[in-house]
Design an enzyme around this catalytic site. Structure first.
Site, short mmCIF file in Angstrom:
data_model
loop_
_atom_site.label_atom_id
_atom_site.label_comp_id
_atom_site.label_asym_id
_atom_site.label_seq_id
_atom_site.Cartn_x
_atom_site.Cartn_y
_atom_site.Cartn_z
N HIS B 81 -2.65 -14.56 24.06
CA HIS B 81 -3.68 -14.13 25.01
C HIS B 81 -5.07 -14.30 24.43
O HIS B 81 -5.32 -13.92 23.29
CB HIS B 81 -3.43 -12.66 25.36
N GLY B 171 -15.62 -8.16 16.53
CA GLY B 171 -16.06 -9.03 17.61
C GLY B 171 -17.00 -8.38 18.60
O GLY B 171 -17.94 -7.69 18.21
#
Lengths: 308, 308
Positions: B81, B171
């Site tokens: 994913h 991130g």
């Protein structure tokens, strides 16, 4: 918080004023909530679904039964659905934090009060039945209102409560604890009643069909259709999708389409979920994955905390 | 009682210990309840579904995001994913007694706190988005973690909150208010990934399919199957049954069967009800006929009364 559900059936499906007066009796009772009600013109019958705490619910049901006795006269009643009383049947269904056994006790108290105070003979049915031959509502109802004047003299059909004589206008009433019952009707695109009759026979228990399905054929003349009208008495063991697929397949054999279906009254989430799961081929899924089901649990716990 | 739902996605689907530590952060917060959680090994991703009162829920989500930042290192993360952050996305969904507008406000407060206190760049998406090109999560996520070090320099991709530099290990994170999203996967009885790819293309919006469907093909090597993995972003307008029937039909064209489906996380009752209604050809039916739905309403009102 204990919650019991009931869906009493009244033998009036055409005169809305009468149905509204019966419903009004329950509206006046605290901790009882009316979830839904519907009238069926063909069946000449109405169903009111209500939930509540046990004591208030019994009070509401008693008041409704009294009003139905005052307003409905079975001597002039006609409809597609078999019936034996102004208040035809009062089921008590355990919904939250209450056992089947407690509901059986509640049904006996309600039955006794209807018998004693309203002079209507009461038969305990399903899980409350006092003998095996009185478990099945259809067996109790056999002969209907008109036939009951003779039937009640048979010792096998002595009422559990009330007089041993049929009430002249309100007939007799069945009261009992049971599992969720789903009234599921399948409409067929034909006017040939014999096809609905053959299909009803194919799916219903007594003639070799599914264990928890009762089915009759109904002629919906006004709609130009016929109907397989069912009571699904245990949707977990005889699920809607399986029965529906069987009906579709049998109808196909006569070149007849299913044009629609209907569910009368309320339905538990689980029953619909199982349908969705079957058709979607959904693996590893259950009620705990339904967000409302989880929130319901949470709110009930919270309410319990707050009330203590 | 206001209830908001959230289903944050964390980029860890293999190490259960890490996922449990993240979940533990929410367990310590009162008036927040974890409904469900699941790990997906192929996707290397986990989803936790929780509901709660608005303020406590924001607190729980912040703590989980902090813990995910501490425990997940995206530099070593691999999975089927696409992903861009340790906490990849935090949706806020109105569930009870709260509007979409209020959820947008909540998302902005949460995003600001994550940006300010954790130094993670935050992008507002869906209904909270500050520009049309930032509404779609897939557009934000494009390039993934690795690509974001360049992407963030583009003024069109300036974060809404936090530093203008990607967090070296955690991130970036998307936060936003949205409608219910259903993660619906259809497994196909073939190992030919190109068939799943063709079908994903057929149903997804960007390539001409259904307006509210996002779909990718996933190779489930361990199971010897391929999967059409979907996010259904508005099940009311692009319903499960219609998309599912399209997938079945397209698969048939290649002689490939659907062997099962799965829903990740929780699902609103309405979505399952619509599936059941479609396949049963059920007329005149809605959520008000579901008994739990009515009881939920009743309990919520009662709780409100009691708490006042």
């Amino acid at each position: 918080m204990k919650i019991v559900e009931s869906a009493p059936n009244f033998s009036e499906g055409r005169n809305e004023e009468i149905v509204r007066q019966i419903i009004a009796q329950a509206e006046g009772v605290q901790d009882v909530w009316i979830l839904d009600w519907s009238m069926d013109i063909d069946h000449n019958r109405s169903v009111v679904t209500l939930v509540g705490s046990p004591e208030p619910l019994l009070e509401a049901l008693f008041r409704m039964t009294k009003k139905a006795m005052e307003l409905i006269d079975l001597r002039t009643h006609k409809g597609e659905h078999p019936r034996m009383g102004a208040t035809d049947v009062i089921p008590l269904v355990p919904v939250m934090n209450i056992t089947m056994e407690e509901c059986v006790e509640l049904s006996k108290r309600l039955g006794k009060r209807i018998g004693d105070e309203l002079n209507i003979p009461v038969f305990l049915y399903e899980r409350s039945a006092t003998a095996p031959h009185r478990e099945n509502l259809a067996d109790i109802r056999k002969g209907e209102f008109e036939g009951f004047f003779e039937k009640i003299k048979d010792p096998r059909w002595k009422p559990d409560f009330g007089p041993e004589e049929v009430h002249p206008t309100a007939g007799v009433t069945a009261v009992g604890a049971r599992e969720y019952l789903i009234a599921f009707n399948v409409n067929l695109g034909t006017t040939r009643i014999e096809i609905a009759e053959k299909i009803a026979k194919a799916v219903r228990h007594i003639s070799g069909g599914y264990r928890y399905v009762k089915a009759i054929a109904v002629d919906l003349k006004e709609k130009g259709m016929v109907q397989v009208s069912m009571n699904m008495t245990n949707y977990k063991k005889s699920p809607l999708f399986r029965v529906f697929e069987t009906i579709k397949r049998e109808a196909e054999r006569y070149g007849v389409p299913v044009v629609g279906t209907e569910i009368i009254g309320m339905v538990p989430m689980q029953a619909m979920l199982e349908v969705a799961q079957f058709y979607l081929q959904l693996d590893d899924f259950d009620m705990n994955r339904i967000i409302e089901s989880k929130i319901l649990e949470i709110l009930a716990n919270k309410l319990k905390e707050v009330e203590q």
